[in-house]
Design a protein around this motif. Structure first.
Motif, mmCIF file in Angstrom:
data_model
loop_
_atom_site.group_PDB
_atom_site.id
_atom_site.type_symbol
_atom_site.label_atom_id
_atom_site.label_comp_id
_atom_site.label_asym_id
_atom_site.label_seq_id
_atom_site.Cartn_x
_atom_site.Cartn_y
_atom_site.Cartn_z
ATOM 1 N N GLY A 29 0.803 -1.225 0.000
ATOM 2 C CA GLY A 29 0.000 0.000 0.000
ATOM 3 C C GLY A 29 0.831 1.268 0.000
ATOM 4 O O GLY A 29 0.626 2.146 -0.841
ATOM 5 N N PRO A 30 1.779 1.404 0.921
ATOM 6 C CA PRO A 30 2.636 2.591 0.884
ATOM 7 C C PRO A 30 3.459 2.697 -0.395
ATOM 8 O O PRO A 30 3.744 3.799 -0.860
ATOM 9 N N GLY A 33 1.179 4.196 -2.800
ATOM 10 C CA GLY A 33 0.978 5.587 -2.393
ATOM 11 C C GLY A 33 2.144 6.487 -2.774
ATOM 12 O O GLY A 33 1.945 7.620 -3.201
ATOM 13 N N ILE A 36 1.973 7.251 -6.549
ATOM 14 C CA ILE A 36 0.949 8.252 -6.856
ATOM 15 C C ILE A 36 1.391 9.634 -6.388
ATOM 16 O O ILE A 36 1.254 10.627 -7.109
ATOM 17 N N LEU A 37 1.928 9.705 -5.188
ATOM 18 C CA LEU A 37 2.350 10.984 -4.610
ATOM 19 C C LEU A 37 3.428 11.662 -5.449
ATOM 20 O O LEU A 37 3.310 12.846 -5.800
ATOM 21 N N VAL A 66 4.156 8.499 4.511
ATOM 22 C CA VAL A 66 3.913 7.228 3.829
ATOM 23 C C VAL A 66 4.977 6.205 4.200
ATOM 24 O O VAL A 66 4.672 5.030 4.408
#
Length: 81
Positions: A29-30, A33, A36-37, A66
């Protein structure tokens, strides 16, 4: 009787904890993330170069948060297995 012995042998050969797999998946998940970030920050810098300093600062703060989530998942896996 041979089937029962085979089942017991299979149960005894499985070692570890299913939580290990769960905590390993929690690190995915991170990773998503972060992708995307960073991608959205680069997109924002390309659209408005004059605010790139603010975007970069905010991105690094977000990366810190994150990464903490990823490290918590990883450390929790080591602590509870």
């Amino acid at each position: 009787m041979a089937l029962a012995e085979t089942i017991l042998a299979a149960e005894n050969s499985i070692s570890g904890n299913i939580a290990t797999v769960g905590y390993g998946l929690a690190v995915i998940g991170p990773g998503i993330g972060l992708g995307i970030l960073i991608g959205k920050t680069i997109e924002g810098m390309a659209r408005q170069p004059e605010v790139s300093g603010q975007l970069r600062t905010t991105m690094f703060i977000g990366i810190g948060f994150v990464e903490v989530l990823g490290l918590l998942g990883l450390v929790t896996g080591f602590l509870f297995t």
